[in-house]
Design a protein around this motif. Sequence first.
Motif, mmCIF file in Angstrom:
data_model
loop_
_atom_site.group_PDB
_atom_site.id
_atom_site.type_symbol
_atom_site.label_atom_id
_atom_site.label_comp_id
_atom_site.label_asym_id
_atom_site.label_seq_id
_atom_site.Cartn_x
_atom_site.Cartn_y
_atom_site.Cartn_z
ATOM 1 N N GLY A 208 0.808 -1.348 -0.086
ATOM 2 C CA GLY A 208 -0.134 -0.095 -0.174
ATOM 3 C C GLY A 208 0.790 1.241 0.210
ATOM 4 O O GLY A 208 0.152 2.407 -0.003
ATOM 5 N N TRP B 159 -3.925 4.437 -7.439
ATOM 6 C CA TRP B 159 -3.144 4.073 -6.225
ATOM 7 C C TRP B 159 -4.244 3.681 -5.229
ATOM 8 O O TRP B 159 -4.485 2.734 -4.624
ATOM 9 N N ARG B 160 -5.182 4.710 -5.123
ATOM 10 C CA ARG B 160 -6.045 4.582 -3.815
ATOM 11 C C ARG B 160 -7.192 3.405 -4.393
ATOM 12 O O ARG B 160 -7.614 2.663 -3.508
ATOM 13 N N LYS B 161 -7.419 3.227 -5.560
ATOM 14 C CA LYS B 161 -8.435 2.539 -6.083
ATOM 15 C C LYS B 161 -7.821 0.780 -5.890
ATOM 16 O O LYS B 161 -8.585 -0.070 -5.852
ATOM 17 N N THR B 162 -6.725 0.946 -6.420
ATOM 18 C CA THR B 162 -6.194 -0.474 -6.654
ATOM 19 C C THR B 162 -5.222 -0.982 -5.257
ATOM 20 O O THR B 162 -5.042 -2.226 -5.503
ATOM 21 N N GLN B 163 -4.789 0.019 -4.842
ATOM 22 C CA GLN B 163 -4.040 -0.253 -3.399
ATOM 23 C C GLN B 163 -2.679 -0.860 -3.725
ATOM 24 O O GLN B 163 -2.130 -1.619 -2.732
ATOM 25 N N LYS B 164 -2.054 -0.765 -4.976
ATOM 26 C CA LYS B 164 -0.812 -1.514 -5.429
ATOM 27 C C LYS B 164 0.269 -0.618 -4.452
ATOM 28 O O LYS B 164 0.141 0.256 -4.300
ATOM 29 N N LYS C 291 -2.407 11.924 0.758
ATOM 30 C CA LYS C 291 -3.729 11.681 1.304
ATOM 31 C C LYS C 291 -4.499 12.798 1.476
ATOM 32 O O LYS C 291 -5.950 12.875 1.291
#
Lengths: 304, 282
Positions: B35, B199-204, B243
């Motif tokens: 994350g 990044w937020r949607k996929t949490q990669k 954030k």
Amino acid sequence: MKNQESIHALDLAPVSKAESAPKTKSNLMQTFLSIFAAGPVKPGESYGAPGQGKSLAISLFTTAFLILIWHIATYLQWVKPLFLPSPVAVVQRFWEVATEGFANATLLEHTGWSMMRVFSAFFLAFLTAVPIGILMGVNRIVRGLFDPIIEFYRPLPPLAYLPLVIIWLGIGEVSKVVLIYLAIFAPMALSARAGVKSVAIEQIHAAYSMGATRWQVIRHIILINALPEILTGMRIGIGFGWTTLVAAEMVAAQAGLGFMVLNAAEFLVTDVVIMGIIVIGIIAYLFDLFMRYLERKLVPWKGK
Amino acid sequence: MSRLQIHDVSVQFPGMNGGESVTALSEINFQIEPGEFVVALGASGCGKTTLLNLMAGFIQPSNGYLTLGDSDISGLPRVACGLDLQDQITGPGKDRGVVFQKHALLPWLNVLENAAFGLKLQGVGKKERIERASYFLKLVGLEDFHKHPVYQLSGGMQQRVGIARGLTNDPQMLLLDEPLGALDALTREVLQELLLDVWRKTQKMMFFITHSVEEALFMASRLIIMSPRPGRITHDFSLDFNKIFLETRDARQVKSMPEFIAMREKVLGIIHGDEVLNGGAH
Ligand SMILES: Nc1ncnc2c1ncn2[C@@H]1O[C@H](COP(=O)(O)OP(=O)(O)O)[C@@H](O)[C@H]1O
Ligand SMILES: [Mg+2]
């Protein structure tokens, strides 16, 4: 001030009948000059890469001009017909050879034999040179094996090794096709190899990071990337093929355009010589046009 | 989700024409947690690309090793008798997607085919390929461009395709080497925001290289600063401007916060100090 006035004067001057006659003359001149005009400039082209725009009209003009000069030179007998027959004589001879033949074969037969030789050599070269060139690009052992051979014989004139080919393979069809084949092979293999080398390392890396195997990288990235240069190699190769045709048909040929030209030269039939040269040129040119068409269809992304 | 760890890694490149070898990275110890959005910043030649290539598996460490979860990803390719055709057992893999600065899309494929290329390599069926690639193309705003040849797209759109392609294999992390470096300022800002949304949607896990201090501060949840000769990580900051942006959606406001500006001056100071040192070394 004075200048301005004179411009006005010109603008307002009524066009009289007397003036319109020279005008048509200058119109003709303009039409003539317009084939050299680049046409409307596209945005960014004036200061873009030099040499853009259409050139077909100019090429047609050059051709027509050369034929005209040729015609005048023979018509006014600047040169003897033995050295330079008139265009009309060449066309007549074309018709005569097409219908009655020359040296025991019609023009169609001569052309057929030559095309058979060049294209079977071309086909064999395509089947062997492209895979070998690709393998030279992706495998150091194959590269090590073939590099000295190709680099050694490539700059040699075919006439230099023609005697050797005849000693080894005799005077039949095989040695003729092999001679042309050798001329086509080197440029085709080297182009395929260069095409393989032209791939961007980022594309290979991208494929690996998407889980590609080595074989998939070769098949999906390297081979397709090499296509434009392979096609260029085919164009260059067939050109070398036609160049070598006359040498190949020097010994013990019964028919063929190269044979026809050589035979005619021996008996000083200059119009057949010129006619043969023109026929070879036109066939080679038409094939090149076909290859360019293929290029546009197969690799529209070339250079992008 | 598993973390990426770098254990005591050094990389030496052999010198050109028998010259001295270059130590591109020296004794790097470092990990990326699930994350995290890690940004690497540093002057040219400090080893950022080398570090990314290591993580991607494109180059192998001279010393040390890398792990992703439980598996070693530093693996050297098994090359036997010069026939370079057999599969690589470790090294690059579809668990780590890569986005390049340029030249990495395949011009003979259209947008959809480029995005679905990884799935095709995996042998995924056509219907599923289209479905999954379409999902990620929509995520990067290219749902209306499926059939376009990629070479006709603008630089920004090409990078969108690159990002979608990096994601379609559903990797654990995305490695981005100056992906916005060649873009104009406006497009760049749009894509910064897009990447944060992705990044937020996929949490990669993300590893993102940039030259721009502002971009680094805006994107990073963790910022590492590297210095050259030999390449090392000299600073490691935790940040949360990204954030704040994802909550407020106001990039300009974030970038003009006093904390942002203070941090920018601090980082500039660090990098500038580096450059003065470099200048002295020549
Ligand atoms: N393939 C290579 N061969 C030799 N030296 C290299 C190679 N790749 C990178 N280097 C050297 O390693 C150092 C780090 O390079 P790089 O990782 O590309 O830096 P960055 O991406 O931070 O600009 C540089 O000094 C560069 O010259
Ligand atoms: Mg770099």
